[in-house]
Write an enzyme that holds these catalytic residues in place. Structure first.
Site, PDB file in Angstrom:
ATOM      1  CG  ASP A 104      -2.236   0.726   0.935  1.00 10.10           C
ATOM      2  OD1 ASP A 104      -2.254   1.625   0.075  1.00 10.10           O
ATOM      3  OD2 ASP A 104      -3.260   0.407   1.574  1.00 10.10           O
ATOM      4  CD1 TRP A 105       1.259   6.971   0.109  1.00 10.96           C
ATOM      5  CD2 TRP A 105       0.415   6.806  -1.958  1.00 10.96           C
ATOM      6  NE1 TRP A 105       1.581   8.114  -0.549  1.00 10.96           N
ATOM      7  CE2 TRP A 105       1.072   8.056  -1.823  1.00 10.96           C
ATOM      8  CE3 TRP A 105      -0.184   6.482  -3.169  1.00 10.96           C
ATOM      9  CZ2 TRP A 105       1.132   8.974  -2.871  1.00 10.96           C
ATOM     10  CZ3 TRP A 105      -0.119   7.393  -4.198  1.00 10.96           C
ATOM     11  CH2 TRP A 105       0.528   8.620  -4.061  1.00 10.96           C
TER      12      TRP A 105
END
Length: 750
Positions: free
Chosen positions: A284-285
């Site tokens: 994820d980011w």
């Protein structure tokens, strides 16, 4: 108009370029071998890099990014939405990079691209996998015309706490329903052929346990013991693998002390070894480098090592791989064979997508917001609407009634789109007010918002709203929460109507005595304990998307009979959460007979364990509305339940039959639900578990015999040793309209 965008076709392998000709020969794995043999260490690391910017960032295409693509130091790009930029970057990749490896362009396309469907929780309320699949297909067709061939959806996190903002993106609380929808999303996004230019690779996220964040606070700690993990939280992800999902995303959260982006047990043992997943995992980011803040990694280099060792193949936006993988390999801390495995996984997906043959996007502007797409969005919105209360048949509205339209969300085109709609446009929304005016005319609709927005605390416009109510036969109050109040990072401790909406409803009731229909638009269940007795009807419309207005209007006017069913348990108060139907019985289960309420206790009572069971003194043990609940404008009756046998062997199938009758006066759809209970197990089992459902449409007075089946796999569970077992003993099967169904038959497994 559909046309392939080939701005520089003379250099494409499709038209005779030598490098790409070599790639398309032989089997897929041989093609990967051929590519890998020519790649330098830098180029391999480049494939693990996903670059891009926030969805809010605008501006010119940087020379730095073009150079990185040209040098083979980028494998994927996120949030590049300028078509010219997409075309140019892909051209550089397939013409000028060392091995002509195409890029994958990615975007959060969660519940629509330009045509916005209801939020995923709303789509789950349809209990209709076909509609979910249609919505994902529409999103893929529209997004791919902009070059987006990879979406970070579906989100498959089981959510039991409505305080959590991302429950809006969830398929709900139940692993069976979530699993059915999981497969539907994957089929819709990816289509029948990954090489189709309108196919969009799906990404099962957030692997895993993200929805169990403590206190419903986003990004928070999750603690899930392994049998619970395998029995409840993992099944929707396994179903995605079975459906052919090509990518997974590791969650932000830690699970049992280990951040998921560094969790080898999850990413390697479960995902790759047990499930044989051969696509790739993206973080994820910034979740790789956030393992430093978690306290699991010392620095960026340590984060790169632990993420790569665990099984994260591509790093989203942070650059620890780019900065440190080569150093880790040269120091002998990370084997280059592990990097090769990571890169092979990425190349495998790119080859399956047909990007080496057809790297450019397919222009299909005519599909954007097309009539067929809007109709599918409306159907999804219609079937997502849940009728929660309808006293004295106040709904559907009568044609002769004059209505007052009050509340902050009657004409809120942006908010009705919901969370995660980067590419949706509020100008395309058809609001409830617009639709009501179109259907009923200005002479029958008196619209006074009363509040400017959902959090508005001003009472200055109350008097105008009261006058509008006095001049009308019925009040339609469009309340709820703005889209920004749900979604990522938007958790709420108090999940009642924000601002002074409750006060406005109470004031209208007290001053006018007019019937009030509450239409809720929100990203989560809203606590109604303060106003449930002030309103005559309640419709839950979620954030319904582009066509939410016409859908809500059709339901209010009786042109569509509501058929939505709750995919989550609806609490009386935030104090009841986490709350879910498939709880454990405990040693002192609550019951109506033994319940002692707070007002039942005599003043000065002797201190004792009053009631002697598991409940709250003030809110009891029942929710406001159970999982699977939803009313209709007609009524249904369930006939005698029969099962094909009383004893089931390990290879037997149990047939469950009952008669369903529409006992009302209108055609309607009933979602029949079948639950089981395993009474005694080597570990305690839930009081009920959903095992099948079916949407049945019946005309007035029509009856139909319904047959559902149970086989041994429906009765298995993971025990304390994490073995998937079928244990002998007594079971019960229940059928009915929601999780509190009481029509029951017992059977035994030998």
């Amino acid at each position: 108009m559909r046309r392939l965008i080939l701005p520089f076709v003379v250099t494409l392998g499709l038209f005779g370029c030598e490098p790409n000709q070599q790639v398309v020969e032989g089997s897929l794995e041989q093609q990967i071998d051929s590519l890998m043999s020519k790649m330098t260490l830098t180029e391999k690391i480049g494939q693990t890099a996903q670059r891009g910017t926030s969805s809010r960032v605008k501006g010119a295409l940087s020379e730095e990014l073009k150079t990185a693509v040209r040098e083979g130091r980028v494998g994927s790009l996120i949030n590049v939405m300028n078509k010219e930029f997409v075309d140019e970057l892909q051209r550089i990749a397939v013409e000028e990079s060392p091995n002509r490896i195409p890029l994958i362009f990615a975007r959060d396309v969660i519940h629509g691209f330009k045509t916005i469907f209801p939020i995923p929780l709303g789509q789950a309320a349809t209990w209709n996998p076909r509609l979910v699949e249609d919505g994902a297909r529409v999103a893929a067709v529209e997004a791919s015309t902009y070059g987006v061939r990879w979406t970070f959806a579906p989100m498959l996190d089981i959510a039991r706490d409505p305080r959590w903002g991302r429950i809006a993106e969830s398929p709900g609380e139940d692993p069976f329903l979530a699993s059915e929808l999981s497969a539907a999303y994957v089929r819709g996004f990816q289509g029948k052929d990954l090489t189709d230019p309108s196919s969009m690779v799906a990404c099962a996220k957030h692997f895993v346990g993200y929805g169990a964040a403590e206190g419903g606070r986003d990004y928070n700690t999750t603690i899930i013991h392994e049998p619970l993990l395998r029995n409840v939280y993992l099944p929707p992800f396994k179903k995605a693998v079975d459906a052919g999902v090509q990518t997974f995303m590791s969650g932000f959260n830690e699970l049992n002390g280990v951040p998921v982006s560094g969790n080898k047990f999850l990413l390697d043992q479960v995902l790759r070894q047990e499930w044989a997943f051969d696509g790739f995992v993206v973080s994820d980011w910034n979740s790789v480098t956030e393992m430093i803040a978690h306290g699991y990694c010392e620095d960026e280099k340590d984060a790169a090592f632990k993420a790569a060792r665990a099984g994260v193949d591509m790093e989203m936006t942070s650059q620890s791989y780019d900065n440190y993988l080569e150093e880790l390999i040269n120091q002998g801390k990370l084997d280059e064979k592990e990097l090769d495995r990571m890169v092979r996984s990425i190349l495998r997906v790119k080859l399956r997508m047909g990007l080496f043959d057809q790297p450019y996007r397919m222009e299909n502007e005519d599909a954007i917001l097309s009539e067929s797409h809007l109709e599918k969005a409306k159907q999804a919105a219609l079937q997502s609407i849940v009728l929660l209360k309808n006293e004295d048949g106040v709904l559907p509205l009568k044609s002769s009634q004059k209505i007052a339209v009050i509340g902050p969300l009657a004409n809120a085109p942006l908010d009705q789109l919901g969370t995660w709609i980067f590419d949706g446009d509020q100008d395309d929304s058809v609001t409830p007010l617009t639709s009501l005016l179109d259907k009923l005319g200005k002479q029958n609709v008196n619209s006074v918002p009363g509040l400017g927005f959902s959090r508005d605390r001003s009472v200055a416009r109350f008097s105008k709203a009261i006058r509008a109510a006095e001049q009308s036969d019925v009040v339609l109050f469009f309340g709820g929460e703005e889209a920004i109040l749900s979604g990522e990072a938007h958790s709420r401790a108090h999940i009642n109507l924000p601002g002074v909406q409750e006060e406005l409803i109470k004031t209208i009731r007290a001053k006018t005595k007019k019937p009030i229909v509450l239409i809720i638009q929100a990203g989560r269940p809203i606590v109604l304990e303060n106003i449930i007795n002030e309103v005559d009807a309640v419709l839950m419309a979620w954030h319904p998307g582009t066509m939410g207005g016409p859908a809500i209007t059709d339901v209010l006017l009786g042109e569509f009979n509501p058929s939505g069913r709750l995919p989550v348990t609806w609490p009386k108060s935030a104090g009841q959460v986490p709350i879910y139907y498939n709880y454990k019985n405990t040693g002192r289960p609550a019951s109506e007979a033994s319940f002692v309420g707070i007002d039942d206790i005599p003043v000065g009572a002797w201190q004792s364990s009053l009631g002697n069971n598991s409940h709250y003194l003030d809110d009891g043990f029942r929710p406001q509305y159970p999982f699977g609940y939803g009313l209709s404008y007609t009524s249904f009756a369930y006939g005698d339940l029969n099962i094909s046998k009383d004893t089931l062997g390990s290879n037997d199938v149990l047939k469950v039959r009952f008669e369903l009758t529409n006992t009302g006066t209108l055609p309607g759809a009933e979602t029949v639900q079948m639950y089981i209970r395993d009474h005694v197990g080597s570990i305690t089992r839930p009081v009920k578990e959903l095992k099948n459902f079916q949407r049945v449409m019946l005309n007035p007075k029509e009856s139909k015999v319904i047959e559902l089946t149970i086989d041994s796999s429906d009765l298995k569970f993971y025990n304390a040793e994490n073995q998937f077992v079928l244990e002998p003993g007594q079971f019960s099967v229940y059928v009915g309209a929601n999780a509190q169904s009481s029509i029951r038959k017992d059977f035994w497994v030998k």
